[in-house]
Design an enzyme around this catalytic site. Structure first.
Site, PDB file in Angstrom:
ATOM      1  CG  LEU A  28      29.747  35.293  40.166  1.00 40.17           C
ATOM      2  CD1 LEU A  28      30.359  35.087  38.791  1.00 40.17           C
ATOM      3  CD2 LEU A  28      30.825  35.632  41.195  1.00 40.17           C
ATOM      4  CG  ASN A  49      14.383  42.048  47.357  1.00 44.68           C
ATOM      5  OD1 ASN A  49      13.455  41.280  47.111  1.00 44.68           O
ATOM      6  ND2 ASN A  49      14.286  43.353  47.161  1.00 44.68           N
ATOM      7  CB  SER A 170      38.080  40.824  45.493  1.00 41.24           C
ATOM      8  OG  SER A 170      38.459  41.874  44.611  1.00 41.24           O
ATOM      9  CE1 TYR A 185      34.512  44.030  47.787  1.00 34.61           C
ATOM     10  CE2 TYR A 185      36.540  44.569  46.619  1.00 34.61           C
ATOM     11  CZ  TYR A 185      35.409  43.790  46.747  1.00 34.61           C
ATOM     12  OH  TYR A 185      35.156  42.776  45.857  1.00 34.61           O
ATOM     13  CE  LYS A 189      34.874  40.562  48.635  1.00 38.79           C
ATOM     14  NZ  LYS A 189      33.949  39.412  48.685  1.00 38.79           N
ATOM     15  CB  ILE A 218      32.664  40.551  37.154  1.00 42.61           C
ATOM     16  CG1 ILE A 218      33.685  39.780  37.994  1.00 42.61           C
ATOM     17  CG2 ILE A 218      31.757  39.584  36.403  1.00 42.61           C
ATOM     18  CD1 ILE A 218      33.040  38.943  39.091  1.00 42.61           C
ATOM     19  CB  THR A 220      27.959  42.450  37.482  1.00 44.48           C
ATOM     20  OG1 THR A 220      28.485  43.658  38.052  1.00 44.48           O
ATOM     21  CG2 THR A 220      28.872  41.280  37.826  1.00 44.48           C
TER      22      THR A 220
END
Length: 282
Positions: A28, A49, A170, A185, A189, A218, A220
């Protein structure tokens, strides 16, 4: 009343503004950062990272240079904003504080747009959910959303500057997805959505707007891999979407630009903007 063009037609230009994007190497963030760069913004990509985030930053700059050559009229200043890459654990308040302060110093300005795309989901039946995992996801998705908002807002408040915070929620914050078991989750959210309402109320006096963008499914790289491994799950998801397909990441650019724009969404705060292809309607 002044009905001049500039007063009536909103601008989505972000020239001279600094945008922080967490989850900066994700799918995204990849398309959002390109759109923001094309609108004139400086961008700081932030992720765990660093090497992967540096690669993402280089790709965004390369894209900007190429599009500026082919579409010079779309770049009225004739130059690209600065794009930088940073490593940060948003679940660690001190790491967030240090990173955000360093970003402002590096860019020579105070960031006034924050887009928090960092976060993750995992599936465990509720009765088997490991406590360690539950605590970890709440620390990133829940507390992390607060930490980045707090660190972003403090210099704006100190210097009496406006700002826009866009936390990625979300549809799972308002409905329970099926068939995957992801209670933590969903809980995290839902917390993000109510955090946004709380911050919007507290920080309205500082001219800091706070909103949630809540996507549906999405397309992704991660969801594409999941769908390729489990076509039945993909069909299950899409059968419940009135539009019968998952979203392309680029389909959230308009929502982001709207919420970031000081003229387009100047009276929008505390709102949960759901972009889910109609999933919540059924």
């Amino acid at each position: 009343m002044d009905y001049s063009f500039d007063n009536v037609v909103p601008s989505f230009r972000l020239d001279g503004r600094l945008v922080l994007i967490t989850g900066g190497s994700g799918g995204l963030a990849s398309v959002i950062s390109r759109a923001l760069l094309a609108q004139g913004a400086d961008i700081a990509l932030i992720d765990m990272n660093l090497e992967r985030t540096k690669i993402s930053a280089k790709e965004v700059v390369a894209w900007g240079e190429e599009t500026m050559k082919s579409n010079p009229i779309s770049y009225p200043t004739g130059k690209l904003g600065m794009v930088s890459a940073w490593s940060c654990n948003i679940g660690d308040a001190s790491s967030v504080d240090e990173t955000f302060e360093a970003i402002n110093q590096h860019h020579g300005k105070i960031a006034d747009v924050l887009i928090n795309t960092a976060g993750y989901a995992e599936n465990f039946p509720a009765e088997e959910y490991p406590a360690q995992n539950a605590e970890a996801i709440m620390k990133v998705n829940g507390l992390g959303s607060f930490y980045v908002s707090q660190s972003f807002a403090k210099p704006l408040i100190k210097n009496n500057l406006k700002g826009s915070i866009i936390l990625i929620g979300s549809m799972s914050g308002t409905i329970v997805n099926d068939p995957q078991p992801q209670c933590m989750y969903n809980m995290s959210k839902a917390g993000v959505i109510h955090l946004v309402r709380s911050l919007a109320c507290e920080w309205a006096k500082y001219n800091i707007r706070v909103n949630t963008l809540s996507p549906g499914y999405i397309k992704t790289p991660l969801t594409v891999r999941v769908a390729a491994h489990d076509p039945e799950l993909k069909d299950n998801w899409e059968s419940k979407i009135p539009m019968k397909r998952m979203a392309e990441p680029k389909e959230f650019v308009g929502s982001i630009l709207y919420l970031a724009s000081e003229s387009a969404s100047s009276y929008t705060t505390g709102h949960n903007l759901v972009v889910d292809g109609g999933y919540e309607c059924w």
